[in-house]
Design a protein around this motif. Structure first.
Motif, mmCIF file in Angstrom:
data_model
loop_
_atom_site.group_PDB
_atom_site.id
_atom_site.type_symbol
_atom_site.label_atom_id
_atom_site.label_comp_id
_atom_site.label_asym_id
_atom_site.label_seq_id
_atom_site.Cartn_x
_atom_site.Cartn_y
_atom_site.Cartn_z
ATOM 1 N N VAL A 1 2.497 6.040 -2.516
ATOM 2 C CA VAL A 1 0.778 5.525 -2.829
ATOM 3 C C VAL A 1 0.471 5.307 -3.831
ATOM 4 O O VAL A 1 0.664 6.443 -4.910
ATOM 5 C CB VAL A 1 0.440 6.059 -1.505
ATOM 6 C CG1 VAL A 1 0.560 5.927 -0.194
ATOM 7 C CG2 VAL A 1 0.552 7.662 -1.072
ATOM 8 N N ARG A 2 -0.855 4.626 -3.980
ATOM 9 C CA ARG A 2 -1.422 4.657 -5.111
ATOM 10 C C ARG A 2 -2.542 6.292 -5.582
ATOM 11 O O ARG A 2 -2.750 6.614 -4.851
ATOM 12 C CB ARG A 2 -2.207 3.459 -5.195
ATOM 13 C CG ARG A 2 -1.396 1.928 -5.501
ATOM 14 C CD ARG A 2 -2.413 1.243 -5.442
ATOM 15 N NE ARG A 2 -1.750 -0.468 -5.955
ATOM 16 C CZ ARG A 2 -0.451 -0.729 -4.762
ATOM 17 N NH1 ARG A 2 -0.258 -0.234 -3.832
ATOM 18 N NH2 ARG A 2 0.173 -1.865 -6.173
ATOM 19 N N CYS B 1 0.309 -0.907 0.309
ATOM 20 C CA CYS B 1 0.161 0.306 -0.510
ATOM 21 C C CYS B 1 1.078 1.059 -0.068
ATOM 22 O O CYS B 1 0.262 2.350 -0.361
ATOM 23 C CB CYS B 1 -1.445 0.148 1.084
ATOM 24 S SG CYS B 1 -0.228 -0.222 2.390
#
Length: 601
Positions: A113-114, A61
């Motif tokens: 993070v995405r 994540c």
């Protein structure tokens, strides 16, 4: 001396001493963090066993820059949201791990993070060296360089790079075994050392990380009791190793090294494996978090159970049940040294002699009249080895009073003969089976005694004349203290003075046999017993010793009917693939193996 607060960098170094003992322990923390971050791929890179460099890259994540700053502070974590320390469901909440590592090495932390931007922080032996943007895919990259480089007192106690690498690889192997859904890779000094694809089931992952042959020489374990589930893979007793380095234990997905669990494994394999050999097992125990304390050890490698005896009983029962279902199976790893003894003798080849219409394959010696001729072949093959005069091989034949059984119906085949008055030669549908008659019968007798014990007690046979066995006084004391247990096994003894025992009856299934040897060996076995063993475990030890004395000895000539009867009983008897000392009772040469020996493949 007055009490004072320690400086922050010294506090971190003290914490590092608890968590970071060596490169492998630092690697364990980093990989566990990657797993807890939800990674599906984890790549590890090491240099000099991790002493010079450890790199862990994951696609989890990721962290924001603010989270990265907190992650490098002591006792900051995302793994303990409700402040219930006994309800940890991740691999840990070691908030001190990253700052502890950073206090004794140069640590570079990069994460993204995405949907966000990547960030980088570098901490050099406890001091922030730099930070700023970083280009990387979603996930986290941790680079540890020069572990204990500025702590020479710790670095000089590290082992060699090879030893540290072995410990690091074992850490990754255990974590990869716990999570077959994650792809792992390890590179050491530029060489790929481990790679898994993340799409394997548990048995396939265990075999890939231990021994490929385990897949064919193991049984599955699956048992549930009182909300606790036990699963995994158990190697056949004959598929063993000289050290216990291939025993893998997991509690709620966490690799552990627990004395209770190791003792349960030894108990489950008792009397099926030699005392200096160790089984290959991977056991996965899943139970409610409230039933286990994972905070016994700073590195979380030990656990404490609320009901330890129930857990031990579950493991012993689960392994025994799985091994019972294996029946007569035995590991079939042909001994390479034995197979190497089968060698094709070199034959001199000469052109066909003039006037000879066809070649002849002849044996050594002068009589070649029986040799078949093969038309169309252009050379003659002679055996030029020296000839010796010797009697023909002796053999015996028995009249067939009944039709021989069909090999297709019997896994261990049909008896064809006996070698050296010790080994039964049988023909099965898929190969040649060799059986050690003493080892096989020893196991059969033990299982009969166990079955009789389960039904109450073993039947005894009174001796016409009681026999007096002289022993030393301590040996007599040990036997006298176990008279009740021995009676359950069909052996009736009485104390006969300070240094002798009187034998009145022996187990009926053993016959009379060597009574003196039996009682003497039992006294020795009792001396070696651990008083902590349960009654059943002590009875198993005694029964195994009795079975050895009551079995068919090597050197006894068996009839074909006796050999076939032994084979049939082996096929329906649990654990008959190994004797009471853990050695195989039978081996098989498949048709393909035989063809290789004769150069047909």
């Amino acid at each position: 001396m007055s009490i004072r607060r320690l400086p922050e960098h010294l506090v971190n170094r003290i914490a590092a001493g608890e968590v970071v003992e060596r490169p492998a322990s630092a690697l364990k923390e980093l990989v566990e963090n990657a797993i807890d971050a939800g990674a599906t791929r984890i790549a590890v890179r090491l240099a000099s066993g991790g002493i010079d460099l450890i790199e862990v890259v994951d696609d989890g994540c990721g962290m924001t820059p603010a989270d990265m700053a907190l992650a490098l502070e002591r006792h900051a974590t995302s793994k303990l949201p409700h402040e219930e320390i006994d309800q940890v469901t991740t691999l840990g909440f070691r908030g001190e791990a990253l700052p502890s590592i950073a206090s004794v090495a140069r640590l570079t932390l990069e994460s993204r993070v995405r949907g966000g931007d990547g960030w980088r922080r570098v901490v050099d032996n406890g001091a922030l060296a730099e930070e700023g943007p970083a280009a990387l895919p979603p996930g986290t990259r941790v680079l540890v360089e020069g572990l204990f480089g500025k702590v020479p007192a710790r670095r000089k106690f590290l082992r060699t790079a090879r030893a540290e690498y072995g410990a690091s690889l074992d850490i990754v192997r255990r974590l990869a075994m716990a999570r077959p859904d994650i792809a792992f890779s390890v590179e050491h000094d530029g060489r790929r050392a481990l790679a898994t694809n993340g799409a394997e089931d548990r048995p396939a992952r265990v075999a890939a990380l231990t021994d490929r042959a385990l897949a064919e020489n193991s049984v599955g374990v699956d048992l549930e009791r009182e909300g606790v589930r036990l699963g995994g893979v158990a190697g056949l007793p004959t598929f063993n190793r000289g050290v216990a380095d291939h025993q893998y234990l997991f509690v709620n997905g966490r690799p552990v090294k627990d004395r209770l669990l190791m003792g349960a494994i030894r108990g489950a394999y008792a009397e099926m494996i030699a005392r200096d050999r160790h089984p290959v097992v991977a056991l996965f125990l899943d139970l409610p978090a409230s039933e286990v304390d994972v905070n016994v050890h700073p590195a979380k490698t030990e656990v404490r159970f609320r009901e330890p005896q129930m857990i031990r009983g579950l493991i012993v029962s689960g392994l025994r049940r799985a091994l019972d279902e294996a029946g007569h199976r035995s590991s079939q790893r042909p001994n390479e040294d034995a197979l190497a003894a089968w060698q094709a003798e070199p034959l001199d080849r000469h052109p066909r002699e003039s006037g000879d219409p066809s070649p002849t394959l002849a044996p050594s010696g002068s009589d070649r009249s029986w040799a078949p001729a093969f038309a169309g072949v252009t050379e003659r093959v002679y055996d030029r080895r020296p000839t010796f005069t010797m009697p023909p091989p002796a053999a015996r034949a028995e009249p067939a009073y009944a039709q021989l059984p069909d090999t297709i119906q019997h896994p261990l085949g049909v008896a064809r003969g006996q070698v050296a008055k010790t080994y039964i030669v049988a023909e099965a549908e898929d190969g040649l089976v060799l059986v050690d008659q003493h080892a096989a019968h020893e196991r059969l007798v033990l299982e009969r005694m166990r079955a009789a014990l389960a039904g109450g007690r073993v039947a005894s046979q009174a001796l016409l004349i009681a026999e007096v066995i002289e022993l030393d006084e301590p040996a007599c004391d040990r036997l006298e203290a176990r008279l009740g247990e021995l009676t359950e096994l069909g052996l009736e003894l009485e104390r006969f003075g300070p240094r002798a025992m009187l034998v009145r009856a022996t187990p009926a299934m053993l016959g009379r046999g060597d009574v003196t040897g039996l009682v003497t060996d039992l006294a020795d076995e009792l001396a070696a017993f651990d008083q902590a063993l349960s009654l059943k475990e002590r009875l198993d030890h005694v029964a195994a010793t009795m079975a050895c004395h009551g079995s068919v000895r090597a050197g006894r000539v068996l009839s074909v009917a006796e050999m076939n009867a032994l084979l049939r009983e082996m096929e329906v008897t649990p654990h008959s693939g190994q004797c009471n000392h853990g050695r195989p009772t039978w081996v098989k040469l498949a048709h393909g193996d035989i063809e290789k020996l004769f150069g047909r493949k």
